[in-house]
Design a protein around this motif. Structure first.
Motif, PDB file in Angstrom:
ATOM      1  N   UNK A   1     -23.845  58.053   5.692  1.00 46.42           N
ATOM      2  CA  UNK A   1     -23.286  57.778   7.014  1.00 46.42           C
ATOM      3  C   UNK A   1     -22.461  56.487   6.970  1.00 46.42           C
ATOM      4  N   UNK A   2     -23.025  55.454   6.331  1.00 44.28           N
ATOM      5  CA  UNK A   2     -22.313  54.176   6.231  1.00 44.28           C
ATOM      6  C   UNK A   2     -20.992  54.344   5.484  1.00 44.28           C
ATOM      7  N   UNK A   3     -21.021  55.148   4.420  1.00 38.17           N
ATOM      8  CA  UNK A   3     -19.812  55.339   3.615  1.00 38.17           C
ATOM      9  C   UNK A   3     -18.722  56.011   4.435  1.00 38.17           C
ATOM     10  N   UNK A   4     -19.083  57.076   5.146  1.00 39.49           N
ATOM     11  CA  UNK A   4     -18.090  57.776   5.958  1.00 39.49           C
ATOM     12  C   UNK A   4     -17.616  56.915   7.119  1.00 39.49           C
ATOM     13  N   UNK A   5     -18.534  56.155   7.698  1.00 37.89           N
ATOM     14  CA  UNK A   5     -18.156  55.279   8.816  1.00 37.89           C
ATOM     15  C   UNK A   5     -17.170  54.207   8.348  1.00 37.89           C
ATOM     16  N   UNK A   6     -17.465  53.618   7.178  1.00 35.43           N
ATOM     17  CA  UNK A   6     -16.570  52.598   6.638  1.00 35.43           C
ATOM     18  C   UNK A   6     -15.199  53.190   6.338  1.00 35.43           C
TER      19      UNK A   6
ATOM     20  N   UNK B   1     -13.396  53.605   9.644  1.00 33.98           N
ATOM     21  CA  UNK B   1     -12.935  52.331  10.175  1.00 33.98           C
ATOM     22  C   UNK B   1     -11.727  51.817   9.397  1.00 33.98           C
ATOM     23  N   UNK B   2     -11.743  52.045   8.077  1.00 31.80           N
ATOM     24  CA  UNK B   2     -10.611  51.643   7.262  1.00 31.80           C
ATOM     25  C   UNK B   2      -9.356  52.397   7.637  1.00 31.80           C
ATOM     26  N   UNK B   3      -9.524  53.689   7.906  1.00 31.07           N
ATOM     27  CA  UNK B   3      -8.373  54.509   8.296  1.00 31.07           C
ATOM     28  C   UNK B   3      -7.808  54.044   9.637  1.00 31.07           C
ATOM     29  N   UNK B   4      -8.686  53.625  10.558  1.00 25.00           N
ATOM     30  CA  UNK B   4      -8.232  53.144  11.854  1.00 25.00           C
ATOM     31  C   UNK B   4      -7.440  51.847  11.705  1.00 25.00           C
ATOM     32  N   UNK B   5      -7.933  50.946  10.824  1.00 28.16           N
ATOM     33  CA  UNK B   5      -7.239  49.679  10.592  1.00 28.16           C
ATOM     34  C   UNK B   5      -5.850  49.931  10.030  1.00 28.16           C
ATOM     35  N   UNK B   6      -5.766  50.871   9.060  1.00 28.46           N
ATOM     36  CA  UNK B   6      -4.473  51.213   8.463  1.00 28.46           C
ATOM     37  C   UNK B   6      -3.523  51.745   9.528  1.00 28.46           C
ATOM     38  N   UNK B   7      -4.028  52.635  10.383  1.00 30.76           N
ATOM     39  CA  UNK B   7      -3.198  53.189  11.447  1.00 30.76           C
ATOM     40  C   UNK B   7      -2.688  52.098  12.373  1.00 30.76           C
ATOM     41  N   UNK B   8      -3.563  51.142  12.721  1.00 37.45           N
ATOM     42  CA  UNK B   8      -3.156  50.069  13.610  1.00 37.45           C
ATOM     43  C   UNK B   8      -2.077  49.204  12.970  1.00 37.45           C
ATOM     44  N   UNK B   9      -2.233  48.933  11.663  1.00 41.45           N
ATOM     45  CA  UNK B   9      -1.225  48.137  10.950  1.00 41.45           C
ATOM     46  C   UNK B   9       0.103  48.858  10.899  1.00 41.45           C
ATOM     47  N   UNK B  10       0.041  50.184  10.668  1.00 42.88           N
ATOM     48  CA  UNK B  10       1.272  50.979  10.639  1.00 42.88           C
ATOM     49  C   UNK B  10       1.975  50.909  11.983  1.00 42.88           C
ATOM     50  N   UNK B  11       1.196  50.965  13.060  1.00 45.77           N
ATOM     51  CA  UNK B  11       1.796  50.894  14.395  1.00 45.77           C
ATOM     52  C   UNK B  11       2.465  49.546  14.613  1.00 45.77           C
TER      53      UNK B  11
END
Length: 427
Positions: free
Chosen positions: A400-405, A408-418
């Motif tokens: 669960x921790x691995x998938x959650x991390x 969260x990493x994918x969300x950070x990348x998306x925010x940076x791209x925006x």
């Protein structure tokens, strides 16, 4: 005639609805008297959508779940009022009564549930499967070679906690395109580390024999019950020796189909009462209580019918015999333990005293038993299965921790791209 039948059906439905509503009100009043569940507290949920009739599926998990709760807080999500009421009366983990989907959603929204455990295949399980970002795990309510153990419904769960290699072999033989190595985790039988109940007699030098027959069955292929064919003979023989103690634990439905079967059961109960009256030190037991555990560990030898009791006793790793059905139409799976077990035939029941001695002393029988115990449950040393169960849950939390991390990493990348896109527009 049709109108009369419809009226009776309507009356039964009305009575059922009124009883259900009353049960809901009782449960809500009971819970209102208790402190509310702390928010964000529970991490493991056990989903139980059944009523009181299937409580045996939950009871066997009470103690393993209590041990788990010392590390990961556990709550039972009870969907049925009768089931919730019984859970609240018994030694169960904390209960959340969530009869409607809205109730379920509200409770889940306030908790940190990452692993959901299921003890059966109730169709309402699918109402819980809708919630992602948590693992849905089938833990079952026993081990056996019945068809239920290889249902294609296993594929609906993210993982299944299974007893041992026998379970994996069954699933591999039956299910197409199911990655057994990836989606099953062996845990043995943690219930065997937490046997419930206390001895209703004072131990002495008597040889204790557990006789646990099933009911007569409602069709020829399921005629596994032995009370009428084997039971009276073997119980009376053991009662007569003065060297044995009988624990008689029949299936609660014994006699519901066949009156003769029910009559044989009553004669066994009467014989046990008479033997105890004649000798107060005998302490034979007619056991019809809710607890199942002490019987399996206390008996020197167990005699059981083809049922889940075969595997409950097998997990204890101690001598047992299986009654050979007297009805030749009874279906017997000979791919697993039943291909190599110690059968007790109708004729053998007449020699039960000698048969009890044989399975206790026969080195070949003991060696076969040890091999099959290992195949079905792995290492049955005290505490090992509990440790495996806890390790399995921790593995799921790590996943669960691995998938959650990752999420969260994918969300950070998306925010940076925006942000980058916005800078380019401003330029």
């Amino acid at each position: 005639m049709g109108a009369m039948s419809d009226a009776k059906k309507a009356y039964r439905l009305l009575r059922r609805a009124l009883a259900s509503r009353a049960a809901v009100q009782r449960v809500r009043r009971r819970l209102a008297e208790e402190p509310p569940h702390p928010e964000g507290h529970y991490q493991v949920a056990v989903y139980f959508a059944d009523g009181a009739v299937n409580m045996y599926q939950m009871r066997q998990w009470y103690r393993p779940l209590a041990a788990l709760a010392q590390h990961r807080p556990v709550v039972i999500l009870a969907r049925h009022a009768a089931g919730a009421e019984r859970l609240l009366e018994e030694d169960a983990p904390p209960v959340a009564f969530v009869p409607t989907v809205r109730d379920l959603e509200r409770f889940i929204a306030k908790q940190d549930i990452r692993v959901v455990l299921y003890v059966n295949q109730n169709t309402r399980n699918f109402q819980m499967f809708r919630y992602g970002r948590r693992w849905h795990v089938f833990i079952n309510h026993g081990e056996s070679d019945k068809m239920y153990m290889t249902t294609n419904q296993y594929k609906a769960y993210d993982y299944a906690l299974v007893a041992g290699q026998a379970a994996r072999d069954r699933l591999s033989r039956t299910l197409w395109d199911y990655d057994v190595d990836e989606r099953t985790i062996e845990i043995g039988r943690p219930q065997a580390d937490h046997y419930s109940g206390t001895l209703p007699y004072t131990p002495d030098d008597r040889i204790v024999v557990l006789y646990a027959p099933t009911w007569e069955g409602d069709r020829p292929s399921a005629h596994y019950g032995s009370i009428a064919s084997h039971g009276e003979t073997l119980v009376n023989a053991l009662l007569a020796t003065g060297r044995h103690r009988v624990i008689y634990r029949p299936h609660p439905r014994s006699g519901v189909v066949d009156a003769g079967y029910g009559a044989a059961h009553k004669r066994i109960v009467a014989a046990i009462a008479a033997a105890n009256a004649a000798d107060s030190t005998a302490q034979h037991v007619y056991d019809h209580g809710a607890d199942l555990g002490w019987q399996l560990s206390a008996a020197d030898v167990a005699v059981v019918d083809i049922s889940a009791m075969v595997y409950d006793r097998l997990a204890a790793g101690r001598p047992l015999m299986i009654t050979r059905p007297s009805d030749e139409r009874a279906s017997i799976d000979t791919k697993g333990y039943l291909a190599d077990c110690e059968w007790l035939t109708v004729e053998g029941a007449r020699e039960i005293v000698a048969e009890v001695e044989r399975v206790r002393a026969d080195e070949a029988a003991v060696a076969r038993l040890t091999m099959w115990v290992q195949h079905y449950f792995g290492d049955t040393s005290p505490g090992v299965a509990t440790a495996k169960f806890h390790d399995a849950i921790e593995r799921l939390f790590a996943e669960w921790d691995r998938w959650h991390a990752h999420e969260m990493g994918a969300i950070v990348v998306d925010e940076n791209d925006d942000d980058d896109e916005g800078d380019e527009e401003e330029m």
